[in-house]
Design an enzyme around this catalytic site. Structure first.
Site, PDB file in Angstrom:
ATOM      1  N   GLU A  27       0.768  -1.243  -0.072  1.00 18.31           N
ATOM      2  CA  GLU A  27      -0.058   0.071   0.142  1.00 18.31           C
ATOM      3  C   GLU A  27       0.957   1.121   0.102  1.00 18.31           C
ATOM      4  O   GLU A  27       2.098   1.189   0.589  1.00 18.31           O
ATOM      5  CB  GLU A  27      -0.927  -0.147   1.324  1.00 18.31           C
ATOM      6  CG  GLU A  27      -1.807   1.325   1.429  1.00 18.31           C
ATOM      7  CD  GLU A  27      -2.729   1.097   2.370  1.00 18.31           C
ATOM      8  OE1 GLU A  27      -3.692   2.329   2.573  1.00 18.31           O
ATOM      9  OE2 GLU A  27      -2.697   0.127   3.275  1.00 18.31           O
ATOM     10  N   GLU A 173     -12.549  -1.894   2.705  1.00 15.99           N
ATOM     11  CA  GLU A 173     -13.283  -1.431   3.933  1.00 15.99           C
ATOM     12  C   GLU A 173     -14.189  -0.343   4.276  1.00 15.99           C
ATOM     13  O   GLU A 173     -14.241   0.427   4.587  1.00 15.99           O
ATOM     14  CB  GLU A 173     -12.063  -1.037   4.893  1.00 15.99           C
ATOM     15  CG  GLU A 173     -11.267  -1.971   5.393  1.00 15.99           C
ATOM     16  CD  GLU A 173     -10.255  -1.962   6.225  1.00 15.99           C
ATOM     17  OE1 GLU A 173     -10.077  -0.617   7.005  1.00 15.99           O
ATOM     18  OE2 GLU A 173      -9.302  -2.877   6.704  1.00 15.99           O
ATOM     19  N   TYR A 244      -6.538  -7.652  12.852  1.00 17.94           N
ATOM     20  CA  TYR A 244      -5.198  -7.603  13.305  1.00 17.94           C
ATOM     21  C   TYR A 244      -5.166  -7.802  14.789  1.00 17.94           C
ATOM     22  O   TYR A 244      -6.377  -7.526  15.426  1.00 17.94           O
ATOM     23  CB  TYR A 244      -4.806  -5.896  13.154  1.00 17.94           C
ATOM     24  CG  TYR A 244      -4.492  -5.566  11.599  1.00 17.94           C
ATOM     25  CD1 TYR A 244      -3.309  -5.903  11.029  1.00 17.94           C
ATOM     26  CD2 TYR A 244      -5.396  -5.008  11.096  1.00 17.94           C
ATOM     27  CE1 TYR A 244      -3.172  -5.449   9.718  1.00 17.94           C
ATOM     28  CE2 TYR A 244      -5.362  -4.495   9.683  1.00 17.94           C
ATOM     29  CZ  TYR A 244      -4.254  -4.936   8.761  1.00 17.94           C
ATOM     30  OH  TYR A 244      -4.215  -4.494   7.582  1.00 17.94           O
ATOM     31  N   GLU A 292      -6.012  -8.745   4.433  1.00 17.59           N
ATOM     32  CA  GLU A 292      -5.467  -8.022   5.311  1.00 17.59           C
ATOM     33  C   GLU A 292      -5.447  -8.777   6.798  1.00 17.59           C
ATOM     34  O   GLU A 292      -6.702  -9.053   7.415  1.00 17.59           O
ATOM     35  CB  GLU A 292      -6.092  -6.741   5.735  1.00 17.59           C
ATOM     36  CG  GLU A 292      -5.504  -5.760   4.490  1.00 17.59           C
ATOM     37  CD  GLU A 292      -6.044  -4.305   5.072  1.00 17.59           C
ATOM     38  OE1 GLU A 292      -5.931  -3.807   6.212  1.00 17.59           O
ATOM     39  OE2 GLU A 292      -6.795  -3.479   3.997  1.00 17.59           O
TER      40      GLU A 292
END
Length: 504
Positions: A27, A173, A244, A292
């Site tokens: 990214e 997202e 995450y 992700e």
């Protein structure tokens, strides 16, 4: 001493270990691109500014597919800014990460880098501030052979052949209020369906990923997936999942059990997708793109954003990963493999510098973080068919996830070579004897046992000065007797055990 048992039988298979499970993510954030994969003038850089030391580490890591250019960045990105002569490209404000984007590196440079790295490109389109037409324009530029304005523009820019991108993300997202162009599930679902229909008119061979929830903790989780898929199910091939795990609070017992949460996340997304399939009478089973995932000391991010103004490529969330973090990453990979029947794509975020397995210094060296090693070994040895394992294990208590097993495992059987690989995590602070029953695969003998153990030094990290402080250690080769094998898994460890036909 507590012990654990594991029985392995090739009759109990889950599905093939898809190479796309070993993806990564680039990214335009921090120094992932500028100073990471791209740094003109670096001693190792080629004529195009690509850092060859990072390219070599990317190949060693075993990355199969790379998602680009975001991430939050894509929701305000104009892809046209990153093609054509670099001197003509505009400088823009990036609202996602409060930086100035020079656009010196763009689509054409990424495709060149992907070819050099030997990875499959996975492109994201901007459905935040843009829409269907811009997605179609990008697809035409990238994939149409020639004879149109945009495909001929690509050829003018030096790429005679189409890039042939097969994987496309429909935004990023879009459930998140932090996202530029944030939308409700109905708004996004309708836009994504329109974009998907039109994009497949140009290229029916592509696979499309609809945005799922940004994480399992979102208040709209599951309801978001259900609504989006009611709009898009017949037009897309995957629904995305992101997660995450933050070790900042020092709760080692809980962070080591993070894979329990990922496992539940996958199960719930699959259940939601299958509900929509049943409701709409679809026979096809949708898969997940877990594009992700990682360990991330997320609580540090806001302070990084608040203390600076608009600058180019600042150092952002360059976490130093510990030995414990490496064990957690290895366990998350075990979970992805265990769901190989429904997880078809995965991408660890990110590749270089930004919560990454590869770290660099501008003008200096590149090195492997602790989390590099479980990824590289899993990508190397998880080939063949994933087998279902049902370990018998002691349990322990955690604050976040309640009572969880001490042991987590998955096995992969390569039918061509006959080799079997067992990946195992011991979450306990003491060694764990593991008894493995291999009678379902007669004639197997031990080949090797490698382990990353964090029990003696959980906070150890790899740095520029000490790049090999946390690396896999070779342990005594497992021995088999009558189809049985006993090994001792070190305290707080991720291990890979390899077996092969005797005498091979």
């Amino acid at each position: 001493m507590r012990t654990a048992q594991l029985t392995i039988d090739p009759a109990f298979s889950i599905g093939p270990a898809d190479r796309r499970l070993f993806g990564s993510f680039v990214e335009h954030m921090g120094r992932c691109v500028y100073g990471g994969i791209y740094e003109p003038g670096h001693p190792t850089a080629d004529s195009r500014g690509l850092r060859r030391d990072v390219l070599e580490l990317t190949r060693e890591l075993g990355v199969s597919v790379v998602r680009y250019p975001g991430g939050n960045f894509v929701s305000g990105y104009r892809w046209e800014d990153g093609v054509g002569p670099v001197g003509d490209r505009p400088r823009r404000l990036d609202l996602a990460w409060k930086t100035i984007e020079t656009n010196a590196f763009g689509l054409d440079e990424f495709m060149t880098w992907a070819a050099e790295a030997g990875v499959e490109p996975m492109m994201a389109v901007n459905l935040g501030t843009r829409g269907v037409q811009e997605a179609l324009d990008l697809l035409e530029y990238a994939n149409h052979p020639g004879g149109t304005e945009l495909s001929d523009l690509r050829r003018k820019h030096g790429a005679e052949d189409p890039y042939g991108v097969r994987l496309w993300c429909l935004g990023n997202e879009m459930d998140g209020p932090w996202q530029v162009g944030h939308k409700t599930a109905d708004e996004y679902g309708r836009l994504a369906a329109e974009a998907a229909r039109a994009m497949k008119m140009i290229d029916p061979s592509i696979s499309l990923v609809a945005c799922g929830s940004s994480n399992r903790r979102m208040p709209t989780f599951a309801a978001w997936e259900a609504t989006v898929l009611e709009h898009t199910y017949e037009h897309v091939d995957y629904i995305s999942a992101h997660t995450y795990y933050d070790p900042s609070d020092g709760d080692q017992a809980s962070i080591l059990a993070s894979a329990v949460d990922m496992d539940n996340f996958i199960t719930e997304v699959v259940a939601t997708a299958d509900h929509v399939a049943a409701k709409q009478r679809h026979k096809r089973k949708l898969k997940i793109s877990f594009d992700e995932w990682n360990v991330w000391y997320e609580s540090r991010l806001q302070a990084d954003l608040d203390r600076r103004g608009w600058v180019e490529a600042p150092a952002l969330i360059e976490d130093d990963f510990t030995a414990v973090d490496a064990v957690v990453v290895g366990d998350l990979l075990i979970t992805l493999l265990r769901h190989a029947d429904r997880v078809g794509v995965a991408a660890q975020a990110q590749l270089a510098n930004v919560i990454a397995p590869i770290r660099t210094r501008n003008g200096g060296p590149a090195w492997r973080q602790s989390i590099f090693h479980p990824f590289a070994l899993t990508a190397r040895y998880a080939r063949g068919t994933v087998l279902r394992t049902e370990p018998v294990s002691p349990r322990y208590d955690t604050k976040r996830f309640g009572e969880v097993p001490v042991l987590d495992t998955v096995a992969v059987h390569d039918e061509e070579t006959g080799e079997l690989t067992v990946f195992a995590v011991n979450r306990d602070t003491t060694d764990l004897p593991l008894e493995i029953d291999l009678r379902g695969l007669p004639g197997m003998s031990g080949l090797s046992l490698q382990s990353i153990a964090a029990g003696s030094d959980p906070s150890a990290t790899n740095t520029e000065a000490e790049p090999d402080r946390v690396t896999p250690q070779e342990l005594p080769t497992p021995t088999t007797d009558g189809g049985r094998c006993t090994v001792r898994l070190p305290a707080v460890s991720w291990s890979v055990l390899r077996f092969g036909p005797a005498g091979a």
